[in-house]
Design an enzyme around this catalytic site. Structure first.
Site, PDB file in Angstrom:
ATOM      1  N   ASP A  21       7.065  -2.520  -1.406  1.00 18.72           N
ATOM      2  CA  ASP A  21       6.342  -2.349  -2.663  1.00 18.72           C
ATOM      3  C   ASP A  21       7.270  -1.790  -3.744  1.00 18.72           C
ATOM      4  O   ASP A  21       8.163  -0.993  -3.452  1.00 18.72           O
ATOM      5  CB  ASP A  21       5.164  -1.393  -2.443  1.00 18.72           C
ATOM      6  CG  ASP A  21       4.156  -1.457  -3.567  1.00 18.72           C
ATOM      7  OD1 ASP A  21       4.221  -2.394  -4.386  1.00 18.72           O
ATOM      8  OD2 ASP A  21       3.298  -0.556  -3.637  1.00 18.72           O
ATOM      9  N   ASN A  69      -1.797 -11.869  -3.051  1.00 23.39           N
ATOM     10  CA  ASN A  69      -0.759 -12.236  -4.014  1.00 23.39           C
ATOM     11  C   ASN A  69      -0.981 -13.612  -4.631  1.00 23.39           C
ATOM     12  O   ASN A  69      -0.409 -13.927  -5.679  1.00 23.39           O
ATOM     13  CB  ASN A  69       0.631 -12.194  -3.363  1.00 23.39           C
ATOM     14  CG  ASN A  69       1.135 -10.787  -3.100  1.00 23.39           C
ATOM     15  OD1 ASN A  69       1.964 -10.578  -2.211  1.00 23.39           O
ATOM     16  ND2 ASN A  69       0.647  -9.818  -3.849  1.00 23.39           N
TER      17      ASN A  69
END
Length: 246
Positions: A21, A69
């Protein structure tokens, strides 16, 4: 003494999973496009994989592209798919050279055809390797995986291949995409967030959790070793008492 020298090679986690991340925030902080962060993130994958092989880590799973995503801007998704193709194509010779096996988990059918082909070609080429196994979680969602496993189990039950009495944790795990992979001992999440984000929910039941503020593009060899040293300080009881372990 370097960090790697402090690691007890007899107490390594068998499987480390990473939620990578912070690519976008890393790029934004530098006034760069998000794609720059993703490109630098690929470098981190390479460096961390090199560090993993240096200590003979057996399994390394990286959360490369989540099911969620797909909801990102189309331009970013297309850029990520193109980056995947080029990265896998470019890195496969090094995977072979370093005896690394590649696997992938997730709803791979949703990936672009060229991504699927490049990925499957690399998986086939590296299948003979016996060193560290790198697992890419692509188009992955733990809830998707669990729902899919339940659907497959229900189909077998409907076809009388299994009875309700035969269903156990071990039998259910055989329907997961990770059925041939041991559960992670250590989960690392970079970028400062402290959540699991729909990643390996079943498999992380007894994993040690390590959160760091370091953005993924800045996470390299020493950061991995620091996480493993943290893991080695933990007492893993699996529901037992400390006295029972001694």
């Amino acid at each position: 003494m370097s960090l790697i020298d402090n690691i007890d090679k007899t107490r390594l986690p068998q499987h480390v999973a990473i939620i990578m991340d912070g690519n976008g925030r890393w790029a934004k902080a530098r006034g760069e496009d998000r794609s720059t962060g993703h490109q630098e993130g690929v470098v981190s994958v390479r460096k961390v994989l090199e560090a993993a092989t240096a200590i003979s880590l057996k399994y390394l799973t990286v959360y490369t592209f989540s099911m969620e995503n797909w909801h990102r801007p189309a331009s970013e998704v297309q850029a990520l798919m193109a980056l995947l193709v080029s990265a896998i194509h470019r890195e496969t010779p090094d995977l072979m050279k370093n005896n690394i096996r590649l696997l992938a988990i997730g709803d791979l059918a949703r990936l672009r055809v060229d991504v699927q082909q490049t990925l499957l070609d690399s998986i086939r080429q590296t299948s003979v390797n016996t060193g560290t196994t790198l697992v890419l979680a692509l188009s992955y969602s733990s809830r998707w995986e669990l729902t899919n496993a339940a659907r497959l189990l229900a189909a077998d039950a409907a076809n009388r291949k299994i009875t309700p009495e035969e269903i156990s944790e071990e039998r259910f795990a055989g329907y997961l995409t990770t059925r041939e992979i041991p559960d992670p001992d250590l989960l690392i999440r970079t970028g400062g967030e402290k959540r699991i984000s729909n990643f390996l929910l079943w498999q992380l039941s007894y994993a040690e959790l390590y959160f760091t503020d370091v953005y993924w593009p800045d996470f390299r060899e020493n950061e991995l070793y620091e996480a493993i040293l943290y893991y080695q300080q933990r007492e893993r009881r699996f529901g037992k008492t400390s006295e029972q372990l001694n």
